[in-house]
Each structure stands twice: as C-alpha cells, then as structure tokens.
Design an enzyme around this catalytic site. Structure first.
Site: not given
Ligand SMILES: NC(=O)c1ccc[n+]([C@@H]2O[C@H](COP(=O)([O-])OP(=O)(O)OC[C@H]3O[C@@H](n4cnc5c(N)ncnc54)[C@H](O)[C@@H]3O)[C@@H](O)[C@H]2O)c1
Ligand SMILES: [Zn+2]
Length: 357
Positions: A117, A139, A181, A223, A233, A237, A241, A244, A248, A261
């Site tokens: 929990r 999030k 971003e 942020k 949001e 917040r 977007n 987005h 999306h 993304h």
């Molecule tokens: N919670 C939120 O507010 C929020 C906001 C935006 C996106 N997201 C989520 O984030 C995710 C995408 O994240 P992402 O773009 O970081 O992708 P990811 O986590 O898949 O990372 C991209 C790739 O880079 C590699 N990597 C990470 N750090 C590295 C480094 N320093 N050097 C070399 N390689 C590295 C990872 O292992 C992966 O293969 C999505 O699932 C999305 O939904 C969440």
């Molecule tokens: Zn985004």
C-alpha cells in the site's frame, strides 16, 4: 545548483538539477529506510550502474532489472517486481529508487505506490524526456491492452535527482524526441528557453554540457511550478499538454510504432500552432518562429500518409477529452498559451492536414 521545490498536498519535495548529482543519492535515503530496491534497465545499468553504486555511499541495495519497452509497461511487470522484492526480504520500510527513462520512472513509481500500500520512492530519471517530464510530478502508471497509461496512481517521491551528465549516452533519436518536450516548455511558459533553442541549435544538438543543464533546469522549473499549482490536472497542469492532443492521436493511429512520443508531440505542436493562427489567436511572426524552431530539430519518419479525418475522429476518444469535448492548448504568443474547447471541426481538420504535410 538549481533546486526546485514541488509543493503538493501529499508531500513537499525537491527536484535537483546538477551535473554529478547522482553521487549524492545517499543524502536522500532517509535514516529510517529499510532495504533499497533500484529498478532499472540493462542498458542504463551498464552505462551508469557504477555511478549509481558510488552514489549510494556503500549502502547495500538490490537491483531489479526490468527488460524495458512500452509493451512491458504492464501490471504483470509490477507484480513480478513486487514478488522479487518479497523474495529479497522487502517490507513496509523498503525504499524504491527508479533509475531509468520514463517507462522505468512510471512503472517503478507505480510499484512503490502499491507495494504494501505504498513505500517511499526516489526518482532518478535518465532520459531527457524523463528528466524534464515523466520523473517529476508523481504520476505513475502502466498500460492496458486497451490503451496507454490507463491504470496508475499519484505517488510523490521523496526527491527527484536529475543529473544532466546522464544525457551524454542517450541515443540521438531519443535525445531529439526529448528536445520537443523542451520546445513545448518554451512555447507554453518561457520565451528565454524558446530563444535559447532557436538561437543555439548546434550547441543543443552537440549536447554542450552547460546548454543541456540550462535547458533541463528551465524545463524542470516550469514543470515544478505547474505541478505545485495543480497536482491532479484539473486546471493549469493541462497546459503541459500543448502538442499532445494531436500527438496522442498520431501515436494511437500508428500503433505507437512509427514515432517516439516526443516526435508525435512535435507534429501535434505544429497542428496546435497552425490552429492558433487559423482562429486568429496567434500572430504570424510567432507562428512562423514556432514552426521553424520545431522543424530545425525534426529528423523523424514522415506521417504525411496518415488520414487527417481519422486523427480528428480519434481526438474525441482521447482519455484527456472530457465527455467528448476536445481541449486544445494553443499559443497566444511564445511563452503563453490558452486552453480552449469547442473549436470548429473544419479549422482543426485544416490544421492537422497542414501539420502532417
Ligand atoms: N508520468 C508522467 O508524467 C509522464 C510524462 C511523460 C511521459 N511519461 C511516460 O514516459 C515513457 C517514455 O519515457 P522515455 O521516452 O524516457 O522512454 P524509455 O523509458 O523507453 O527510454 C528510452 C530508451 O533509452 C534508454 N535509456 C534511458 N536512459 C539512458 C541513458 N542515460 N543513456 C542511454 N540510454 C538510456 C532506455 O533504457 C530505453 O531503451 C512513456 O511510457 C510515457 O507514458 C510519463
Ligand atoms: Zn509528453
């Protein structure tokens, strides 16, 4: 060193942006913490595991290796990790440290939110996207077969440690995708950030360490401010977007396989900017500048074959549309946006068409 504070009803905490900050993990582990579990992927661990270990100051920890990938960002992975924690002696005093890209920060965050929990969490995002966005704000979540991020929870960490030096090893395409971003933050809230991106493209793309630190800091500042004003949001917040709404729709239309993304967000920002111009909200010079700057960082597969009508139809089905009403975040000028709903369908369609070209 830039330190930004997040003030949410659940917790107040700091996001630190500083080169080498990974060496300070031990400072953020509370004395009351029990076993430490670091959730990471193989690539990140190979590149930065030694720095992580050094940062814990000799304190023992257990590494949970997650295979990564959006298709594995699922509840079953959380369950597997939780079983691994139990098998390694975890209890309610255990601490989870998320060490990776946004997939890891979302999933490990979710793990920390639901394990017994809820246990404390430290976020150490390692991609540009995660450092400026996913790792901050609490999030957490996972995907369902029916759609992305459809289950999740808010779980604020104890701290977010952002080390811009991690970005040096990021694959080029991931870096550029994260930059969109950053462009987003410029357009929604920071003209100086936008100007830096438009005037110093070469230094940005060469990942000049000082420039990287600067663009991350300014994005994180924004942020943190936005999340502090509106954790869940319901209002402000939403400005995050920008790009987005259509972004999306493009991701869903291409089954998340063609664009990253941030790249889909780039096309979405183009559509939103053209729409703002179309309805007379945005002047021609700012419109041109936003489109030019976005284009100067663009290097990704074309989406010109997508059907604008299909994308329009998807907008109303988006998780973020409230009872079928599509909200658009539209720039008024560089550094200021407005959230608008009920815009004419033909103007939206025209903007999507032009953005895809
Ligand atoms: N919670 C939120 O507010 C929020 C906001 C935006 C996106 N997201 C989520 O984030 C995710 C995408 O994240 P992402 O773009 O970081 O992708 P990811 O986590 O898949 O990372 C991209 C790739 O880079 C590699 N990597 C990470 N750090 C590295 C480094 N320093 N050097 C070399 N390689 C590295 C990872 O292992 C992966 O293969 C999505 O699932 C999305 O939904 C969440
Ligand atoms: Zn985004």
């Amino acid at each position: 060193m830039p330190v930004f504070f997040l003030r949410t009803p659940a917790r107040e905490y700091a996001a630190l942006v500083s080169r080498g900050t990974i060496s300070r993990i031990h400072e953020f582990v509370p004395p009351s913490a029990g076993k430490i579990f670091a959730v990471t992927t193989d690539d990140v661990w190979q590149l930065h595991g030694a720095a992580f270990s050094a940062g814990t100051g000799g304190r023992p920890f257990h590494v949970i290796r997650f295979a990564g990938g959006e298709q594995r960002k699922r509840l079953v992975s959380v369950e597997t990790m939780a079983e691994e924690m139990i098998a390694s002696g975890a209890d309610r005093s255990s601490l989870v440290i998320a060490f990776g890209g946004g997939i890891v920060t979302d999933l490990a965050g979710f793990l920390a939110a639901v394990f017994m929990r809820g246990v404390p969490l430290i976020q150490i995002p390692t991609t540009l996207l995660a450092q400026v966005d996913a790792g901050i704000g609490g999030k957490t979540g996972a995907n369902l077969v029916s759609g992305k991020n459809l289950i999740g929870s808010f779980h604020q960490p104890l701290a977010v440690l952002i080390d811009p030096d991690m970005i040096a090893t990021l694959p080029e395409r991931e870096y550029r995708a994260g930059l969109f971003e950053v462009v987003k933050y410029g357009v929604i809230a920071s003209e100086p950030l936008f100007r830096l991106l438009s005037a110093h493209r070469d230094a940005v793309l060469a990942r000049d360490p000082q420039v990287v630190e600067q663009i991350i800091s300014e994005s994180v500042r924004i942020k943190c401010e936005v999340v502090s004003a509106d954790e869940k949001e319901s209002g402000l917040r939403r400005i995050l977007n920008f790009g987005h709404t259509v972004g999306h729709a493009i991701e869903a239309e291409t089954t998340y396989s063609r664009l990253l993304h941030g790249e889909a967000v780039a096309v979405g920002m183009k559509a939103a900017t053209l729409l703002a111009r179309n309805i007379g909200l945005l002047g021609a010079p700012d419109c041109r500048e936003i489109l030019d700057t976005t284009a100067r960082y663009s290097d990704f597969p074309s989406v010109a074959d997508l059907s604008p009508q299909n994308l329009l139809a998807r907008l109303a089905r988006d998780k973020k549309s409230v009872q079928g009403t599509v909200h658009f975040v539209l720039p008024r000028r560089i550094g200021e946006v407005e959230v608008l709903a009920g815009l004419p369908g033909d103007a939206i369609l025209e903007s999507i068409k032009a953005a895809l070209a």
